[in-house]
Scaffold this active site. Structure first.
Site, PDB file in Angstrom:
ATOM      1  N   HIS A  88      24.560 -13.553  62.086  1.00 10.20           N
ATOM      2  CA  HIS A  88      23.749 -13.621  63.560  1.00 10.20           C
ATOM      3  C   HIS A  88      24.392 -12.449  64.596  1.00 10.20           C
ATOM      4  O   HIS A  88      25.446 -12.211  64.549  1.00 10.20           O
ATOM      5  CB  HIS A  88      24.192 -15.327  64.529  1.00 10.20           C
ATOM      6  CG  HIS A  88      22.829 -16.376  63.658  1.00 10.20           C
ATOM      7  ND1 HIS A  88      22.456 -16.457  63.734  1.00 10.20           N
ATOM      8  CD2 HIS A  88      23.462 -16.926  62.777  1.00 10.20           C
ATOM      9  CE1 HIS A  88      21.840 -17.619  63.687  1.00 10.20           C
ATOM     10  NE2 HIS A  88      22.493 -17.579  62.917  1.00 10.20           N
ATOM     11  N   LYS A 141      37.181  -9.694  53.575  1.00  8.37           N
ATOM     12  CA  LYS A 141      37.174  -8.219  53.100  1.00  8.37           C
ATOM     13  C   LYS A 141      37.217  -8.011  51.916  1.00  8.37           C
ATOM     14  O   LYS A 141      36.953  -9.456  50.694  1.00  8.37           O
ATOM     15  CB  LYS A 141      38.349  -7.320  54.067  1.00  8.37           C
ATOM     16  CG  LYS A 141      39.692  -8.120  53.231  1.00  8.37           C
ATOM     17  CD  LYS A 141      41.108  -7.419  54.526  1.00  8.37           C
ATOM     18  CE  LYS A 141      42.057  -8.447  54.212  1.00  8.37           C
ATOM     19  NZ  LYS A 141      43.246  -7.469  55.220  1.00  8.37           N
TER      20      LYS A 141
END
Length: 167
Positions: A88, A141
């Site tokens: 979001h 990551k």
């Protein structure tokens, strides 16, 4: 035990057939793709899910796609793994978060990975081949191939030159 294995295969077959019917070409999977109870897929905004051959999802996993998620051959997922290629937006304090839209980026999970129970994989991540992600990791990551990552953030390279070292 045999009955339970047959039950998983039959219910998994119907689950995958349902998602294939629902999402059509946006949901692609290879041979020997198996899922257990509570597997969920959500594909929105013309996103695509590509799953390789011989992939296994254990109980209560979900894949949530608005962009693109690719999963390599032979990858296995522990229970309750969640994959999100979007998040979001929340930069405008005067607008409800649910009205601000999404940011999104593709996820690529390599071949022959083992993603442990309760792991969350977030947008924009590339996970290399032969990666082991320990239980409870939040992967935000890139993880290089031949790596073991644990919840406490420790990363270890897998270095083996003979079969004896792998045992």
């Amino acid at each position: 035990m045999l009955f339970l294995k047959i039950w998983y295969r039959v219910t998994g077959f119907f689950t995958l057939a349902f998602f294939k019917l629902l999402y059509g070409r946006n949901f692609q999977h290879g041979k020997a793709f198996h899922v257990r109870a509570g597997f969920h897929v959500s594909i929105e905004d013309n996103g695509t899910l590509h799953v390789g051959d011989d992939v296994f999802f254990n109980n209560y996993c979900s894949v949530n796609v608005r962009s693109d998620v690719t999963i390599g051959d032979g990858t296995i997922f522990g229970e309750n793994v969640h994959i999100y290629d979007h998040n979001h937006r929340y930069g405008n304090p005067f607008l409800p978060i649910k009205e601000q839209g999404y940011t999104q980026a593709p996820i690529h999970i390599g071949a022959h990975c083992w993603i442990g129970t309760n792991t969350v994989i977030l947008k924009g991540v590339t996970i290399g081949d032969n990666v082991v992600a320990g239980a409870g990791c939040v992967i935000y990551k890139d993880i290089p191939s031949n790596t073991i990552i644990m919840q406490n953030g420790q990363v270890h390279s897998i270095i083996a030159t003979t079969k004896e070292h792998l045992a």
